[in-house]
Design a protein around this motif. Structure first.
Motif, mmCIF file in Angstrom:
data_model
loop_
_atom_site.group_PDB
_atom_site.id
_atom_site.type_symbol
_atom_site.label_atom_id
_atom_site.label_comp_id
_atom_site.label_asym_id
_atom_site.label_seq_id
_atom_site.Cartn_x
_atom_site.Cartn_y
_atom_site.Cartn_z
ATOM 1 N N SER A 1 29.407 -16.498 -1.188
ATOM 2 C CA SER A 1 29.589 -16.376 0.254
ATOM 3 C C SER A 1 29.513 -17.770 0.868
ATOM 4 N N VAL A 2 30.658 -18.286 1.323
ATOM 5 C CA VAL A 2 30.707 -19.646 1.840
ATOM 6 C C VAL A 2 30.366 -19.671 3.321
ATOM 7 N N HIS A 3 30.013 -20.861 3.822
ATOM 8 C CA HIS A 3 29.726 -21.018 5.248
ATOM 9 C C HIS A 3 31.043 -21.022 6.014
ATOM 10 N N PRO A 4 31.121 -20.352 7.147
ATOM 11 C CA PRO A 4 32.405 -20.233 7.850
ATOM 12 C C PRO A 4 32.933 -21.529 8.446
ATOM 13 N N THR A 5 32.053 -22.505 8.724
ATOM 14 C CA THR A 5 32.520 -23.732 9.387
ATOM 15 C C THR A 5 32.017 -25.027 8.750
ATOM 16 N N ASP A 6 30.889 -24.998 8.070
ATOM 17 C CA ASP A 6 30.224 -26.211 7.595
ATOM 18 C C ASP A 6 30.580 -26.477 6.130
ATOM 19 N N VAL A 7 31.384 -27.519 5.882
ATOM 20 C CA VAL A 7 31.824 -27.835 4.520
ATOM 21 C C VAL A 7 30.647 -28.237 3.641
ATOM 22 N N GLU A 8 29.758 -29.082 4.137
ATOM 23 C CA GLU A 8 28.618 -29.520 3.333
ATOM 24 C C GLU A 8 27.709 -28.346 2.985
ATOM 25 N N ALA A 9 27.534 -27.422 3.930
ATOM 26 C CA ALA A 9 26.719 -26.235 3.639
ATOM 27 C C ALA A 9 27.392 -25.378 2.568
ATOM 28 N N THR A 10 28.706 -25.303 2.623
ATOM 29 C CA THR A 10 29.434 -24.551 1.599
ATOM 30 C C THR A 10 29.263 -25.187 0.234
ATOM 31 N N LEU A 11 29.387 -26.512 0.161
ATOM 32 C CA LEU A 11 29.204 -27.204 -1.113
ATOM 33 C C LEU A 11 27.817 -26.937 -1.682
ATOM 34 N N ASP A 12 26.822 -26.898 -0.809
ATOM 35 C CA ASP A 12 25.451 -26.611 -1.262
ATOM 36 C C ASP A 12 25.362 -25.182 -1.794
ATOM 37 N N ARG A 13 25.991 -24.233 -1.109
ATOM 38 C CA ARG A 13 25.971 -22.843 -1.574
ATOM 39 C C ARG A 13 26.649 -22.712 -2.940
ATOM 40 N N LEU A 14 27.750 -23.424 -3.123
ATOM 41 C CA LEU A 14 28.441 -23.373 -4.409
ATOM 42 C C LEU A 14 27.558 -23.940 -5.517
ATOM 43 N N HIS A 15 26.921 -25.069 -5.229
ATOM 44 C CA HIS A 15 26.042 -25.719 -6.212
ATOM 45 C C HIS A 15 24.890 -24.802 -6.603
ATOM 46 N N VAL A 16 24.256 -24.202 -5.614
ATOM 47 C CA VAL A 16 23.132 -23.290 -5.873
ATOM 48 C C VAL A 16 23.594 -22.085 -6.691
ATOM 49 N N SER A 17 24.744 -21.540 -6.335
ATOM 50 C CA SER A 17 25.223 -20.318 -6.988
ATOM 51 C C SER A 17 25.614 -20.544 -8.440
ATOM 52 N N VAL A 18 26.292 -21.663 -8.723
ATOM 53 C CA VAL A 18 26.617 -21.981 -10.113
ATOM 54 C C VAL A 18 25.332 -22.162 -10.905
ATOM 55 N N GLY A 19 24.359 -22.836 -10.310
ATOM 56 C CA GLY A 19 23.075 -23.026 -10.979
ATOM 57 C C GLY A 19 22.363 -21.717 -11.256
ATOM 58 N N GLU A 20 22.399 -20.804 -10.290
ATOM 59 C CA GLU A 20 21.764 -19.495 -10.495
ATOM 60 C C GLU A 20 22.456 -18.718 -11.607
ATOM 61 N N MET A 21 23.770 -18.803 -11.662
ATOM 62 C CA MET A 21 24.498 -18.138 -12.747
ATOM 63 C C MET A 21 24.066 -18.699 -14.102
ATOM 64 N N LEU A 22 23.969 -20.011 -14.199
ATOM 65 C CA LEU A 22 23.590 -20.632 -15.463
ATOM 66 C C LEU A 22 22.164 -20.258 -15.864
ATOM 67 N N GLU A 23 21.294 -20.084 -14.889
ATOM 68 C CA GLU A 23 19.901 -19.743 -15.189
ATOM 69 C C GLU A 23 19.773 -18.356 -15.802
ATOM 70 N N THR A 24 20.757 -17.484 -15.594
ATOM 71 C CA THR A 24 20.688 -16.157 -16.218
ATOM 72 C C THR A 24 20.869 -16.240 -17.729
ATOM 73 N N GLU A 25 21.533 -17.315 -18.189
ATOM 74 C CA GLU A 25 21.848 -17.494 -19.607
ATOM 75 C C GLU A 25 22.524 -16.248 -20.169
ATOM 76 N N ALA A 26 23.357 -15.623 -19.337
ATOM 77 C CA ALA A 26 24.005 -14.373 -19.722
ATOM 78 C C ALA A 26 25.185 -14.586 -20.660
ATOM 79 N N CYS A 27 25.765 -15.788 -20.638
ATOM 80 C CA CYS A 27 26.996 -16.027 -21.390
ATOM 81 C C CYS A 27 26.944 -17.392 -22.085
ATOM 82 N N GLU A 28 27.776 -17.512 -23.085
ATOM 83 C CA GLU A 28 27.893 -18.791 -23.783
ATOM 84 C C GLU A 28 28.797 -19.758 -23.033
#
Length: 312
Positions: free
Chosen positions: A91-118
């Motif tokens: 879910s990206v921020h509707p207007t703030d590019v830097e906030a969106t980049l932060d959300r993307l960074h956090v979300s990729v990191g959270e996915m990796l922390e699940t260690e669900a996939c190779e």
């Protein structure tokens, strides 16, 4: 009440009992799940320097996967038992590019922390999504090597507009996330870049291969050579596929289309060759604008790129 032909809530889709479509192997992530490949949508395109609706690409590519089966005649193998885990779209921020980049960074990191996939596939979005995504992989795994299929260097200066889809690799280098010598650019085209950015790549030690270089050396030979070089110095390898590396005849749905790029077969064969390497952990696919596409040609090619990565 039972119905003969009605299927409430379901589309009327033909089903061949002997054929498994790729979409049948995809399941939404639930805690504790394990799968062969994880998929994450990064639907951000507000940072594009040209008009783009690339934020719609993750869903368009997923839909295109429904056109393909899990069977490879080349390998004489059906991958129908491979589970593909879908982590959804950020879910990206509707207007703030830097906030969106932060959300993307956090979300990729959270996915990796699940260690669900190779291995993992990120679906952009414009090429700006590679900055937070690769940064998350660097935090998790250490030194990251990158193979970048692209017509453009994407090392534009940050003064003329901040972080855009033209700045991800400059952002990574200037931020100390990657080293210049760990970035390989494949398919750089004439009349698509500025001399200053060519100089920047040389200064930072980026390994650049133009289309003329690839004509002379062969794309598969270049990919194999650079994989061997990177494998000796990095912890993981990340593939970044900007679809505008492909000739406009094969990828009309890119915001920055142009002639003289890869054929679809060259892209598919080179991605498959790269995906075979044991250190290749991830791939992103970026720069598809479904509103500009013709009969989903570009999204369908991107889906095939995914198949070459997933079913190695």
């Amino acid at each position: 009440m039972s119905f003969n032909y009605l299927q409430p809530g379901k589309p009327a889709v033909f089903k061949d009992r002997f054929t498994t479509k790729v979409t049948e192997c995809i399941k939404p992530y639930e805690s504790g799940d394990r799968g062969a490949v994880g998929i994450l949508g990064l639907p951000a395109s507000k940072s594009s320097i040209s008009m783009s609706m690339a934020a719609e690409a993750p869903q368009a590519i997923r839909k295109a996967l429904g056109s393909y089966s899990t069977f490879s005649a080349t390998k004489n193998h059906d991958f129908k038992d491979d589970v593909l885990i879908d982590f959804g779209d950020v879910s990206v921020h509707p207007t703030d590019v830097e906030a969106t980049l932060d959300r993307l960074h956090v979300s990729v990191g959270e996915m990796l922390e699940t260690e669900a996939c190779e291995r993992y596939i990120m679906l952009g979005g414009d090429h700006g999504v590679s900055f937070p995504s690769i940064h998350a992989f660097q935090k998790k795994f250490g030194r990251v090597g990158i193979l970048q299929w692209d017509a453009h260097h994407d090392v534009r200066n940050l003064d003329d507009g901040g972080r855009t889809n033209g700045t991800p690799f400059r952002s990574l280098i200037e931020g100390g996330v990657i080293r210049g010598e760990d970035l390989v650019q494949i398919g750089i085209r004439d009349y698509s870049n500025a001399a200053a950015y060519d100089d920047y790549c040389e200064e930072k030690g980026i390994h650049v291969y133009t289309m003329d270089d690839l004509d002379q050396q062969g794309i598969l030979q270049v990919v194999e050579k650079e994989l061997q070089r990177l494998a000796d110095q990095v912890d993981v390898i990340y593939l970044s596929v900007d679809m505008d590396a492909v000739d406009q005849a094969f990828a009309p749905g890119c915001p920055a289309i142009g002639p003289g790029g890869f054929t679809s077969r060259e892209l598919l064969s080179s991605v498959r060759a790269a995906a075979m390497h044991e250190k290749v952990k991830a791939m992103d696919i970026v720069e598809i604008d479904p509103s500009k596409d013709v009969r989903a040609i570009t999204s369908r090619l991107a889906a095939h790129v995914m198949l070459r990565f997933m079913y190695k």
